[in-house]
Scaffold this motif. Structure first.
Motif, PDB file in Angstrom:
ATOM      1  N   GLY A 112       0.625  -1.317   0.038  1.00  0.00           N
ATOM      2  CA  GLY A 112      -0.073   0.159  -0.114  1.00  0.00           C
ATOM      3  C   GLY A 112       0.802   1.318  -0.031  1.00  0.00           C
ATOM      4  N   ILE A 113       1.817   1.386   0.641  1.00  0.00           N
ATOM      5  CA  ILE A 113       2.908   2.424   0.759  1.00  0.00           C
ATOM      6  C   ILE A 113       3.489   2.541  -0.615  1.00  0.00           C
ATOM      7  CG2 ILE A 113       4.872   3.307   1.657  1.00  0.00           C
ATOM      8  CD1 ILE A 113       4.169   1.813   4.233  1.00  0.00           C
ATOM      9  N   LEU A 114       4.022   1.750  -1.327  1.00  0.00           N
ATOM     10  CA  LEU A 114       4.635   1.875  -2.597  1.00  0.00           C
ATOM     11  C   LEU A 114       3.480   2.256  -3.592  1.00  0.00           C
ATOM     12  CD1 LEU A 114       6.883  -1.298  -2.807  1.00  0.00           C
ATOM     13  CD2 LEU A 114       7.530   1.108  -2.642  1.00  0.00           C
ATOM     14  N   THR A 115       2.483   1.935  -3.592  1.00  0.00           N
ATOM     15  CA  THR A 115       1.223   1.909  -4.638  1.00  0.00           C
ATOM     16  C   THR A 115       0.803   3.605  -4.406  1.00  0.00           C
ATOM     17  OG1 THR A 115      -0.363   0.950  -3.460  1.00  0.00           O
ATOM     18  CG2 THR A 115       0.600  -0.208  -5.445  1.00  0.00           C
ATOM     19  N   MET A 116       0.759   3.956  -3.103  1.00  0.00           N
ATOM     20  CA  MET A 116       0.370   5.367  -2.923  1.00  0.00           C
ATOM     21  C   MET A 116       1.175   6.389  -3.347  1.00  0.00           C
ATOM     22  SD  MET A 116      -0.439   6.856   1.059  1.00  0.00           S
ATOM     23  CE  MET A 116      -1.099   5.515   1.576  1.00  0.00           C
ATOM     24  N   PHE A 117       2.632   6.118  -3.284  1.00  0.00           N
ATOM     25  CA  PHE A 117       3.236   7.089  -3.804  1.00  0.00           C
ATOM     26  C   PHE A 117       4.031   7.059  -5.275  1.00  0.00           C
ATOM     27  CE2 PHE A 117       3.689   7.177   1.074  1.00  0.00           C
ATOM     28  CZ  PHE A 117       3.424   8.581   1.092  1.00  0.00           C
ATOM     29  N   ASN A 118       3.430   5.848  -5.986  1.00  0.00           N
ATOM     30  CA  ASN A 118       3.798   5.744  -7.229  1.00  0.00           C
ATOM     31  C   ASN A 118       2.599   5.390  -8.209  1.00  0.00           C
ATOM     32  OD1 ASN A 118       4.673   4.326  -9.552  1.00  0.00           O
ATOM     33  ND2 ASN A 118       6.718   4.290  -8.666  1.00  0.00           N
ATOM     34  N   THR A 119       2.017   6.391  -8.894  1.00  0.00           N
ATOM     35  CA  THR A 119       0.834   6.059  -9.739  1.00  0.00           C
ATOM     36  C   THR A 119       1.039   5.227 -10.737  1.00  0.00           C
ATOM     37  OG1 THR A 119       1.499   8.057 -11.111  1.00  0.00           O
ATOM     38  CG2 THR A 119       0.001   8.470  -9.201  1.00  0.00           C
ATOM     39  N   GLU A 120       2.147   5.048 -11.344  1.00  0.00           N
ATOM     40  CA  GLU A 120       2.440   4.114 -12.453  1.00  0.00           C
ATOM     41  C   GLU A 120       2.398   2.666 -11.850  1.00  0.00           C
ATOM     42  OE1 GLU A 120       5.920   2.666 -15.429  1.00  0.00           O
ATOM     43  OE2 GLU A 120       6.352   4.144 -13.997  1.00  0.00           O
ATOM     44  N   ALA A 121       2.817   2.428 -10.718  1.00  0.00           N
ATOM     45  CA  ALA A 121       2.740   1.123  -9.946  1.00  0.00           C
ATOM     46  C   ALA A 121       1.304   0.671  -9.686  1.00  0.00           C
ATOM     47  CB  ALA A 121       3.711   1.039  -8.803  1.00  0.00           C
ATOM     48  N   PHE A 122       0.721   1.882  -9.352  1.00  0.00           N
ATOM     49  CA  PHE A 122      -0.663   1.382  -8.755  1.00  0.00           C
ATOM     50  C   PHE A 122      -1.628   1.210 -10.122  1.00  0.00           C
ATOM     51  CE2 PHE A 122      -5.135   3.333  -8.351  1.00  0.00           C
ATOM     52  CZ  PHE A 122      -5.337   2.438  -7.084  1.00  0.00           C
ATOM     53  N   ASP A 123      -1.561   1.932 -11.125  1.00  0.00           N
ATOM     54  CA  ASP A 123      -2.310   1.555 -12.444  1.00  0.00           C
ATOM     55  C   ASP A 123      -2.173   0.087 -12.952  1.00  0.00           C
ATOM     56  OD1 ASP A 123      -3.152   4.097 -12.268  1.00  0.00           O
ATOM     57  OD2 ASP A 123      -1.825   5.177 -13.598  1.00  0.00           O
ATOM     58  N   SER A 124      -0.700  -0.346 -12.909  1.00  0.00           N
ATOM     59  CA  SER A 124      -0.375  -1.475 -13.595  1.00  0.00           C
ATOM     60  C   SER A 124      -0.922  -2.720 -12.249  1.00  0.00           C
ATOM     61  CB  SER A 124       0.902  -1.662 -13.755  1.00  0.00           C
ATOM     62  OG  SER A 124       1.261  -0.702 -14.876  1.00  0.00           O
ATOM     63  N   TYR A 125      -0.660  -2.232 -11.031  1.00  0.00           N
ATOM     64  CA  TYR A 125      -0.857  -3.359 -10.094  1.00  0.00           C
ATOM     65  C   TYR A 125      -2.385  -3.508 -10.050  1.00  0.00           C
ATOM     66  CZ  TYR A 125      -1.505  -5.067  -5.265  1.00  0.00           C
ATOM     67  OH  TYR A 125      -1.890  -5.636  -3.934  1.00  0.00           O
ATOM     68  N   ARG A 126      -3.178  -2.586  -9.999  1.00  0.00           N
ATOM     69  CA  ARG A 126      -4.779  -2.793  -9.616  1.00  0.00           C
ATOM     70  C   ARG A 126      -5.262  -3.564 -10.598  1.00  0.00           C
ATOM     71  NH1 ARG A 126      -8.097   1.078 -12.547  1.00  0.00           N
ATOM     72  NH2 ARG A 126      -6.999   2.357 -14.009  1.00  0.00           N
ATOM     73  N   PHE A 127      -4.746  -3.915 -12.006  1.00  0.00           N
ATOM     74  CA  PHE A 127      -5.438  -4.688 -12.762  1.00  0.00           C
ATOM     75  C   PHE A 127      -4.937  -6.261 -12.513  1.00  0.00           C
ATOM     76  CE2 PHE A 127      -5.676  -0.834 -15.418  1.00  0.00           C
ATOM     77  CZ  PHE A 127      -6.930  -0.850 -15.821  1.00  0.00           C
ATOM     78  N   TRP A 128      -3.836  -6.425 -11.925  1.00  0.00           N
ATOM     79  CA  TRP A 128      -3.320  -7.813 -11.465  1.00  0.00           C
ATOM     80  C   TRP A 128      -3.941  -8.216 -10.296  1.00  0.00           C
ATOM     81  CZ3 TRP A 128      -0.370  -9.363  -7.405  1.00  0.00           C
ATOM     82  CH2 TRP A 128       0.269 -10.806  -7.395  1.00  0.00           C
ATOM     83  N   VAL A 129      -4.090  -7.312  -9.545  1.00  0.00           N
ATOM     84  CA  VAL A 129      -4.333  -7.800  -7.928  1.00  0.00           C
ATOM     85  C   VAL A 129      -5.763  -8.178  -7.807  1.00  0.00           C
ATOM     86  CG1 VAL A 129      -5.385  -5.537  -7.172  1.00  0.00           C
ATOM     87  CG2 VAL A 129      -4.246  -7.172  -5.564  1.00  0.00           C
ATOM     88  N   VAL A 130      -6.753  -7.755  -8.807  1.00  0.00           N
ATOM     89  CA  VAL A 130      -8.283  -8.634  -8.697  1.00  0.00           C
ATOM     90  C   VAL A 130      -8.229  -9.913  -9.234  1.00  0.00           C
ATOM     91  CG1 VAL A 130      -9.071  -5.986  -9.138  1.00  0.00           C
ATOM     92  CG2 VAL A 130      -8.514  -7.753 -10.918  1.00  0.00           C
ATOM     93  N   GLY A 131      -7.117 -10.494  -9.851  1.00  0.00           N
ATOM     94  CA  GLY A 131      -7.197 -11.742 -10.347  1.00  0.00           C
ATOM     95  C   GLY A 131      -7.834 -11.939 -11.502  1.00  0.00           C
ATOM     96  N   ALA A 132      -7.169 -12.166 -12.789  1.00  0.00           N
ATOM     97  CA  ALA A 132      -7.749 -12.058 -13.915  1.00  0.00           C
ATOM     98  C   ALA A 132      -7.031 -13.303 -14.784  1.00  0.00           C
ATOM     99  CB  ALA A 132      -7.657 -10.745 -14.909  1.00  0.00           C
ATOM    100  N   LEU A 133      -7.903 -13.755 -15.765  1.00  0.00           N
ATOM    101  CA  LEU A 133      -7.416 -14.524 -16.868  1.00  0.00           C
ATOM    102  C   LEU A 133      -6.999 -13.820 -18.176  1.00  0.00           C
ATOM    103  CD1 LEU A 133      -9.607 -17.587 -15.763  1.00  0.00           C
ATOM    104  CD2 LEU A 133      -7.344 -17.212 -15.380  1.00  0.00           C
ATOM    105  N   GLU A 134      -7.974 -12.787 -18.429  1.00  0.00           N
ATOM    106  CA  GLU A 134      -7.526 -12.059 -19.850  1.00  0.00           C
ATOM    107  C   GLU A 134      -6.246 -11.531 -19.954  1.00  0.00           C
ATOM    108  OE1 GLU A 134     -10.031  -8.835 -20.382  1.00  0.00           O
ATOM    109  OE2 GLU A 134      -9.960  -8.280 -18.372  1.00  0.00           O
ATOM    110  N   ASN A 135      -5.655 -11.302 -21.098  1.00  0.00           N
ATOM    111  CA  ASN A 135      -4.557 -10.762 -21.483  1.00  0.00           C
ATOM    112  C   ASN A 135      -3.481 -11.316 -20.837  1.00  0.00           C
ATOM    113  OD1 ASN A 135      -6.188  -9.058 -23.234  1.00  0.00           O
ATOM    114  ND2 ASN A 135      -6.656  -7.627 -21.590  1.00  0.00           N
TER     115      ASN A 135
END
Length: 366
Positions: A198-221
């Protein structure tokens, strides 16, 4: 006189009508075991057939629906049509990944509940999900890696290191308190790594934007690279887990009883933990943290098949694949033309199941 007494003794040894003869009683046991194995084999074949049917449905469902006969035709022969491109290049890797990840998580759930003797244990409890998540954020924020094929190895390394740390923290505990300490260490590590993420994603918007699509758990792409990276580790972990079936049955009787039967308890736990690391680490790295599969499937199988861990391990493979395929198909059908990520669908399924299990255990204990 002797002839009469001999006849009397012979008549006394003859079993009355309707009572099974000793030879029949001895033959009844193997016959029943053979019938039971036959029924289990038929049930396993049915489960595999259901998996195959769901695979075909998954290949045909999406923003552009394709009939099942067309799906079957383009699978057998790539004619270069748009349907063949959609089925073979876009949906096939996703569907196979759903089968692999679902089977891995369900199998890891059976092993986790067996070695901890906790029916509410779930693979993520050993810190696998939190370790993989933190490693992905580090890969994005520190190394600017944003592709799935790039940070899949970071996720796997983070999952394995977190699980090893939990195992190290619990290795010094006594046998009677080891499984309790495992749960507590896993929860503490998950909370700590979650805070760091949470600390890393709070201060790094690039990390947050990429991470939020991975963290939900997905099979596409995810592509074939994530699949090929995960399959070898899942295969090795599955072989270890299946080989542990008889040993886990002995371990279920208790550490002392298992040791008295000649079981090397520490080795069985270490092998089980290794299989969990491989299964969960590879599946989490490939598809993201997908919860509740390792919790729901073992309980459903236990209600149907009983407590024999050899059966549970065998049926967990198609059982987990069925659950994740159904969740993935439902996510595509519920909100067309978009879709709901499979991790969200499994949470919708698993959360009520977890509540029901807790209430049921409380009712049984009372």
């Amino acid at each position: 006189m002797d002839h009469t007494s001999g006849g009397t003794r012979s008549a006394a040894r003859k079993p009355p009508d309707g009572e099974p003869k000793p030879d029949d009683a001895r033959a009844a046991g193997p016959r029943k075991r053979g019938q039971r194995r036959g029924r289990l084999f038929v049930a396993l074949v049915v489960c595999l057939a259901v998996v195959l049917l769901l695979v075909l449905v998954s290949l045909g469902v999406g923003a552009r629906s394709i009939p099942l006969e067309t799906v079957w035709r383009v699978l057998l022969h790539d004619d270069g049509s748009p349907e063949a491109i959609i089925v073979r290049r876009l949906r096939m890797p996703r569907t196979v990944l759903a089968v692999v990840v679902g089977a891995a998580l369900a199998l890891a759930g059976v092993v986790m509940q067996a070695i901890t003797r906790n029916p509410l244990a779930e693979p993520g409890i050993v810190g696998v999900n939190s370790g993989a998540s933190f490693a992905v954020v580090v890969a994005i924020a520190g190394f600017h890696i944003t592709s799935v094929s790039g940070y899949v190895w970071f996720a796997f390394a983070g999952a394995v290191l977190a699980a090893l740390l939990v195992h190290t923290l619990t290795s010094g505990a006594s046998r009677s308190h080891q499984h309790t300490r495992l749960v507590l260490a896993g929860a503490a590590l998950s909370a700590s790594l979650g805070a760091c993420t949470g600390i890393l994603t709070m201060f790094n918007t690039e990390a947050f934007d990429s991470y939020r699509f991975w963290v939900v758990g997905a099979l596409e792409n995810r592509g074939t690279e994530a699949l090929t990276a995960a399959v070898p580790f899942v295969a090795v972990g599955a072989l270890i887990a299946l080989a542990l079936g008889p040993s886990l049955n002995a371990l279920a009787l208790g550490d002392e009883t298992g040791a008295a039967l000649g079981l090397r308890v520490s080795w069985v736990r270490a092998a089980g933990f290794l299989s969990i690391m491989l299964l969960c680490g590879a599946s989490t790295a490939a598809a993201g943290p997908i919860g509740f599969v390792g919790l729901v499937v073992p309980h459903v199988l236990r209600l149907v098949l009983g407590p024999d861990l050899r059966r549970l391990l065998a049926f967990a493979l198609p059982g987990g694949a069925i659950l994740l395929l159904v969740s993935d198909i439902a996510g595509r059908v519920i909100a067309p033309p978009g879709e709901i990520e499979v991790g969200i669908v499994t949470a919708f399924i698993g959360a009520p199941a977890l509540l029901w299990l807790v209430v049921r255990r409380r009712a049984v204990s009372s």
